[in-house]
Design a protein around this motif. Structure first.
Motif, mmCIF file in Angstrom:
data_model
loop_
_atom_site.group_PDB
_atom_site.id
_atom_site.type_symbol
_atom_site.label_atom_id
_atom_site.label_comp_id
_atom_site.label_asym_id
_atom_site.label_seq_id
_atom_site.Cartn_x
_atom_site.Cartn_y
_atom_site.Cartn_z
ATOM 1 N N VAL A 252 -25.820 -42.276 51.106
ATOM 2 C CA VAL A 252 -25.545 -43.534 51.798
ATOM 3 C C VAL A 252 -24.478 -43.336 52.870
ATOM 4 O O VAL A 252 -24.630 -43.807 53.984
ATOM 5 N N GLY A 253 -23.396 -42.654 52.520
ATOM 6 C CA GLY A 253 -22.301 -42.458 53.461
ATOM 7 C C GLY A 253 -22.292 -41.058 54.036
ATOM 8 O O GLY A 253 -22.980 -40.159 53.559
ATOM 9 N N THR A 254 -21.488 -40.886 55.065
ATOM 10 C CA THR A 254 -21.316 -39.563 55.665
ATOM 11 C C THR A 254 -20.312 -38.766 54.833
ATOM 12 O O THR A 254 -19.669 -39.306 53.922
ATOM 13 N N MET A 255 -20.154 -37.505 55.163
ATOM 14 C CA MET A 255 -19.182 -36.664 54.472
ATOM 15 C C MET A 255 -17.768 -37.228 54.671
ATOM 16 O O MET A 255 -16.970 -37.259 53.733
ATOM 17 N N ALA A 256 -17.478 -37.708 55.875
ATOM 18 C CA ALA A 256 -16.159 -38.297 56.141
ATOM 19 C C ALA A 256 -15.944 -39.557 55.297
ATOM 20 O O ALA A 256 -14.845 -39.793 54.788
ATOM 21 N N ASP A 257 -16.997 -40.371 55.130
ATOM 22 C CA ASP A 257 -16.895 -41.564 54.282
ATOM 23 C C ASP A 257 -16.558 -41.180 52.848
ATOM 24 O O ASP A 257 -15.718 -41.812 52.202
ATOM 25 N N LEU A 258 -17.231 -40.168 52.334
ATOM 26 C CA LEU A 258 -16.978 -39.727 50.967
ATOM 27 C C LEU A 258 -15.552 -39.209 50.798
ATOM 28 O O LEU A 258 -14.894 -39.498 49.795
ATOM 29 N N GLY B 24 -29.343 -32.167 50.081
ATOM 30 C CA GLY B 24 -29.317 -32.759 51.400
ATOM 31 C C GLY B 24 -27.914 -33.012 51.934
ATOM 32 O O GLY B 24 -27.727 -33.281 53.104
ATOM 33 N N ARG B 25 -26.911 -32.909 51.079
ATOM 34 C CA ARG B 25 -25.548 -33.158 51.524
ATOM 35 C C ARG B 25 -24.765 -31.858 51.728
ATOM 36 O O ARG B 25 -23.995 -31.740 52.666
ATOM 37 N N ALA B 26 -24.975 -30.898 50.876
ATOM 38 C CA ALA B 26 -24.258 -29.622 50.984
ATOM 39 C C ALA B 26 -24.800 -28.827 52.175
ATOM 40 O O ALA B 26 -25.991 -28.830 52.451
ATOM 41 N N ARG B 27 -23.921 -28.149 52.863
ATOM 42 C CA ARG B 27 -24.349 -27.357 54.037
ATOM 43 C C ARG B 27 -25.160 -26.150 53.620
ATOM 44 O O ARG B 27 -26.150 -25.808 54.243
ATOM 45 N N ASP B 28 -24.731 -25.473 52.571
ATOM 46 C CA ASP B 28 -25.433 -24.280 52.110
ATOM 47 C C ASP B 28 -26.358 -24.679 50.978
ATOM 48 O O ASP B 28 -25.950 -24.798 49.838
#
Length: 90
Positions: free
Chosen positions: A30-36, A84-88
């Motif tokens: 739902v949120g971006t990494m910055a939101d989290l 889908g959230r983790a870069r690696d």
């Protein structure tokens, strides 16, 4: 007793942060990494550090707040590792 309490906090952080659970089918970020980071990671981390700087919790109410912060901080690692959230992804 105080050492036992801090040991509990350390174990909670390690145990909840080390287990990466699979997200259920259909779970969408739902949120971006910055939101989290600003809503889920920084506040409990600050609470834990402030509690340490103040000499630790003094009563049961402060212990419960500290425990909630430790659980939230530990579980935020699981949320950050959702597919889908983790870069690696490997």
């Amino acid at each position: 007793m105080r050492i036992l309490g801090w040991l509990f906090v350390a174990v909670m952080l390690t145990a909840t942060g080390a287990v990466v659970m699979q997200a259920q089918n259909g779970a969408q970020p739902v949120g971006t990494m910055a939101d989290l980071m600003t809503s889920m990671v920084y506040p409990p981390a600050n609470d834990l550090l402030l509690s340490i700087a103040r000499g630790g919790p003094k009563d049961d109410k402060e212990w419960m707040a500290l425990q909630r912060s430790a659980v939230l901080l530990g579980e935020s690692g699981n949320v950050l590792m959702m597919p889908g959230r983790a870069r690696d992804q490997g």
